[in-house]
Design a protein around this motif. Structure first.
Motif, short mmCIF file in Angstrom:
data_model
loop_
_atom_site.label_atom_id
_atom_site.label_comp_id
_atom_site.label_asym_id
_atom_site.label_seq_id
_atom_site.Cartn_x
_atom_site.Cartn_y
_atom_site.Cartn_z
N GLU A 218 0.86 -1.18 0.00
CA GLU A 218 0.00 0.00 0.00
C GLU A 218 0.90 1.23 0.00
O GLU A 218 1.72 1.39 0.88
N ASP A 219 0.71 2.11 -0.99
CA ASP A 219 1.53 3.33 -1.03
C ASP A 219 0.86 4.43 -0.22
O ASP A 219 -0.15 4.21 0.44
N CYS A 220 1.45 5.61 -0.25
CA CYS A 220 0.96 6.74 0.56
C CYS A 220 -0.45 7.20 0.17
O CYS A 220 -1.11 7.88 0.95
N SER A 221 -0.88 6.86 -1.04
CA SER A 221 -2.24 7.23 -1.50
C SER A 221 -3.19 6.05 -1.36
O SER A 221 -4.27 6.06 -1.94
N PHE A 222 -2.78 5.03 -0.63
CA PHE A 222 -3.58 3.84 -0.35
C PHE A 222 -3.85 2.99 -1.60
O PHE A 222 -4.78 2.20 -1.61
N HIS A 223 -3.02 3.15 -2.63
CA HIS A 223 -3.12 2.29 -3.81
C HIS A 223 -2.36 1.00 -3.55
O HIS A 223 -1.26 1.03 -3.01
N LYS B 230 -9.92 -2.27 -5.25
CA LYS B 230 -10.16 -1.60 -6.53
C LYS B 230 -11.64 -1.23 -6.70
O LYS B 230 -11.95 -0.18 -7.25
N GLN B 231 -12.52 -2.07 -6.21
CA GLN B 231 -13.96 -1.80 -6.35
C GLN B 231 -14.41 -0.63 -5.48
O GLN B 231 -15.40 0.02 -5.79
N ASP B 232 -13.67 -0.34 -4.39
CA ASP B 232 -14.07 0.76 -3.51
C ASP B 232 -12.82 1.41 -2.90
O ASP B 232 -12.61 1.35 -1.69
N LEU B 233 -12.00 2.04 -3.75
CA LEU B 233 -10.77 2.66 -3.28
C LEU B 233 -11.06 3.77 -2.28
O LEU B 233 -10.36 3.89 -1.27
N GLN B 234 -12.10 4.56 -2.51
CA GLN B 234 -12.42 5.65 -1.58
C GLN B 234 -12.79 5.11 -0.20
O GLN B 234 -12.34 5.63 0.83
N GLY B 235 -13.58 4.07 -0.15
CA GLY B 235 -13.96 3.47 1.12
C GLY B 235 -12.76 2.87 1.83
O GLY B 235 -12.59 3.02 3.04
N TYR B 236 -11.91 2.19 1.06
CA TYR B 236 -10.69 1.61 1.63
C TYR B 236 -9.79 2.71 2.18
O TYR B 236 -9.27 2.60 3.29
N SER B 237 -9.63 3.79 1.42
CA SER B 237 -8.79 4.91 1.85
C SER B 237 -9.31 5.53 3.14
O SER B 237 -8.53 5.81 4.06
N ARG B 238 -10.63 5.72 3.23
CA ARG B 238 -11.22 6.29 4.45
C ARG B 238 -10.96 5.39 5.65
O ARG B 238 -10.59 5.85 6.73
N ARG B 239 -11.14 4.08 5.46
CA ARG B 239 -10.92 3.13 6.56
C ARG B 239 -9.48 3.14 7.01
O ARG B 239 -9.18 3.19 8.20
N ARG B 240 -8.55 3.12 6.05
CA ARG B 240 -7.12 3.10 6.40
C ARG B 240 -6.69 4.40 7.08
O ARG B 240 -5.92 4.38 8.03
N LYS B 241 -7.21 5.54 6.60
CA LYS B 241 -6.90 6.82 7.25
C LYS B 241 -7.39 6.82 8.69
O LYS B 241 -6.69 7.27 9.60
N ALA B 242 -8.59 6.30 8.92
CA ALA B 242 -9.13 6.23 10.28
C ALA B 242 -8.27 5.31 11.15
O ALA B 242 -7.99 5.64 12.31
N GLU B 243 -7.83 4.18 10.60
CA GLU B 243 -6.95 3.28 11.36
C GLU B 243 -5.64 3.97 11.71
O GLU B 243 -5.17 3.85 12.85
N LEU B 244 -5.06 4.67 10.76
CA LEU B 244 -3.78 5.35 11.01
C LEU B 244 -3.96 6.48 12.01
O LEU B 244 -3.10 6.68 12.88
N ASP B 245 -5.07 7.22 11.91
CA ASP B 245 -5.34 8.29 12.89
C ASP B 245 -5.50 7.71 14.29
O ASP B 245 -4.98 8.25 15.25
N ILE C 105 0.05 -6.00 1.10
CA ILE C 105 -1.37 -6.28 0.88
C ILE C 105 -1.46 -7.66 0.22
O ILE C 105 -0.81 -7.89 -0.80
N PRO C 106 -2.28 -8.55 0.77
CA PRO C 106 -2.47 -9.84 0.12
C PRO C 106 -3.13 -9.66 -1.25
O PRO C 106 -4.03 -8.83 -1.41
N ALA C 107 -2.70 -10.43 -2.22
CA ALA C 107 -3.24 -10.34 -3.59
C ALA C 107 -4.76 -10.51 -3.60
O ALA C 107 -5.45 -9.87 -4.39
N GLU C 108 -5.28 -11.33 -2.68
CA GLU C 108 -6.71 -11.58 -2.64
C GLU C 108 -7.52 -10.33 -2.32
O GLU C 108 -8.70 -10.26 -2.63
N GLU C 109 -6.92 -9.33 -1.71
CA GLU C 109 -7.64 -8.12 -1.33
C GLU C 109 -7.65 -7.03 -2.40
O GLU C 109 -8.41 -6.08 -2.31
N VAL C 110 -6.83 -7.18 -3.43
CA VAL C 110 -6.67 -6.12 -4.42
C VAL C 110 -7.98 -5.80 -5.15
O VAL C 110 -8.34 -4.63 -5.31
N MET C 111 -8.73 -6.81 -5.56
CA MET C 111 -9.97 -6.54 -6.30
C MET C 111 -11.00 -5.83 -5.43
O MET C 111 -11.68 -4.92 -5.90
N ALA C 112 -11.10 -6.20 -4.16
CA ALA C 112 -12.04 -5.51 -3.26
C ALA C 112 -11.62 -4.06 -3.08
O ALA C 112 -12.47 -3.16 -3.08
#
Length: 92
Positions: free
Chosen positions: A20-25, A72-87, A63-70
């Motif tokens: 996962e890079d700094c932009s959660f990609h 990709k389907q909701d990058l914004q949701g994933y980014s919000r969740r990861r930001k909240a975890e990091l905060d 990031i496990p390869a199995e999680e990449v498609m999920a």
């Protein structure tokens, strides 16, 4: 056999890993500059490259390869969740 952790690359990311890079990609690691352990690769979301992170200061995670498609389907949701975890982890 115990493997020593390189403090410059605490996650132990190697070429071929997905991180996962700094932009959660999710990024496929294609190159590591060993001097400062700069990770470079291609985004598995939109194909942009080079996507680069400092392995020590950006704190990329594998990031496990199995999680990449999920992701990709909701990058914004994933980014919000990861930001909240990091905060939350920085508040403790």
């Amino acid at each position: 056999m115990t493997k020593d952790i390189d403090p410059r690359n605490p996650a132990g990311i190697r070429v071929g890993d997905i991180y996962e890079d700094c932009s959660f990609h999710p990024v496929l690691c294609t190159e590591i500059d060993d001097g400062w352990v700069l990770l470079s690769g291609v985004s598995l979301i939109d194909g942009t490259y080079p996507r680069s992170c400092d392995a020590q200061h950006c704190e990329p995670i594998r990031i496990p390869a199995e999680e990449v498609m999920a992701i990709k389907q909701d990058l914004q949701g994933y980014s919000r969740r990861r930001k909240a975890e990091l905060d939350a982890s920085s508040d403790t």
